[in-house]
Design an enzyme around this catalytic site. Structure first.
Site, PDB file in Angstrom:
ATOM      1  N   ARG A 118     -27.013  -1.296  27.170  1.00  0.00           N
ATOM      2  CA  ARG A 118     -26.845  -0.180  26.240  1.00  0.00           C
ATOM      3  C   ARG A 118     -26.246   1.023  26.955  1.00  0.00           C
ATOM      4  NH1 ARG A 118     -31.342   2.090  24.439  1.00  0.00           N
ATOM      5  NH2 ARG A 118     -30.374   2.891  22.555  1.00  0.00           N
ATOM      6  N   LYS A 183     -39.571  -3.531  32.661  1.00  0.00           N
ATOM      7  CA  LYS A 183     -38.560  -4.100  31.770  1.00  0.00           C
ATOM      8  C   LYS A 183     -38.268  -5.553  32.090  1.00  0.00           C
ATOM      9  CE  LYS A 183     -34.113  -3.223  29.599  1.00  0.00           C
ATOM     10  NZ  LYS A 183     -33.004  -2.264  29.391  1.00  0.00           N
ATOM     11  N   ARG A 316     -40.012   8.102  26.149  1.00  0.00           N
ATOM     12  CA  ARG A 316     -40.716   8.024  27.423  1.00  0.00           C
ATOM     13  C   ARG A 316     -42.152   8.503  27.252  1.00  0.00           C
ATOM     14  NH1 ARG A 316     -36.532   7.014  30.767  1.00  0.00           N
ATOM     15  NH2 ARG A 316     -34.563   8.028  30.343  1.00  0.00           N
TER      16      ARG A 316
END
Length: 318
Positions: A118, A183, A316
């Protein structure tokens, strides 16, 4: 498969054992000269593979890799399946050929020379270490009605991994997948063509399966891979994921995002936590209250509850 990759896969199979294999043994096994073996092994570093070399012992991969069984893959997927050892980008391949594709057609590669994430970020794609794929879908609606699609794809990936007994999974709005708070996977959806009543999309996704230490050092954020829980069979994972993706995308086409919200809420890493929502140059602080039926993230501040979607938004925890 061309001869170039046939030879490399034969060498990789020998380097994947638990012990070192000598150059002479490799040359004898696959019918190459010792020099040709050295050239192939030297070239593996160009594909992100790290090979240990010990004088007097031979060679061994620094970390194991899992390769797709091409025949089982193509036999297990109903749609057309394009499988490559090497490609620039699975998304680019599908975007370049979308006029000939049908919904559910998929492209899978062992290595991407120009993988994308992205916001134009590079997606590191070492050969055989991970899963890289792109799915094509033609929607009979305009793009404005598809805002929640990336969340559906994330749900489908998490569901498939859960069915394979992977635990510790979570999702971060709008479409990142985490394992043990690091991730694990990402999604990139690109538009091939859009009209008033039709939208054609390429849905790219990557899942970390077995990250080498050298490749891990190149990533600028905490990461995880499936190796911590035992790497699943990549072919079986792809076949199961393709089946779930088709089913879930069709459900989304028929019913929208609403049926997926309970599943998202169950895996939402930020549910009911204090967050900071970044929309440069602005910031919003508040409690994350999940998502709405359009796929927007809902934030509760001191003054209001409001949904936010699109653009340069990142979420976040604080």
């Amino acid at each position: 498969m061309n001869d170039h990759w046939k030879r490399k896969r034969q060498i990789l199979a020998l380097l994947s054992s638990d012990h070192f294999t000598s150059g002479e043994a490799i040359a004898s096994e696959i019918g190459l000269t010792r020099m040709a073996v050295n050239q192939h092994i030297d070239a593996l570093s160009d594909y992100g593979l790290e090979v240990f070399s010990v004088k007097g012992k031979g060679y061994k991969l620094a970390s194991p890799i899992t390769l797709v069984d091409e025949q089982s893959l193509i036999g297990g997927i109903e749609n057309r399946c394009f499988y490559f050892d090497e490609i620039d980008s699975t998304n680019s391949f599908m975007l370049n050929h979308f006029v000939d594709l049908k919904s559910g057609d998929i492209c899978i590669a062992e290595y991407q020379s120009a993988g994308r994430g992205r916001r134009g970020r590079q997606w590191l794609s070492p050969y055989g270490n991970h899963l890289y794929a792109s799915l094509f879908w033609r929607f009979e609606t305009n793009a404005s009605n598809l805002m929640g699609l990336s969340l559906v794809i994330a749900c489908s990936i998490v569901k498939t991994l859960s069915e394979m007994n992977i635990t510790g999974l979570g999702m971060k709005w709008p479409n990142d997948i985490y394992l043990d708070d690091k991730k694990l996977a990402g999604i990139l959806i690109e538009v091939a063509k859009t009209e008033t009543k039709q939208t054609e999309l390429v849905i790219g996704f990557g899942i970390n399966m077995s990250m080498s230490a050298a490749q891990g050092e190149l990533i600028d954020q905490p990461w995880s891979d499936l190796a911590s829980q035992g790497v699943p069979d990549k072919t079986q994972l792809l076949v199961s994921l393709h089946r779930n993706l088709k089913s879930d995308i069709q459900a989304f086409s028929n019913h929208g995002l609403a049926p997926f919200i309970p599943f998202w809420n169950a895996y939402d890493l930020f549910a009911n936590k204090q967050v900071r929502l970044l929309m440069a140059p602005n910031e919003v602080f508040g409690l994350c209250r999940g998502i709405d039926e359009q796929g927007a993230v809902v934030i509760e501040t001191n003054s209001e509850i409001k949904a936010y979607i699109g653009g340069e938004i990142s979420l976040r925890g604080i």
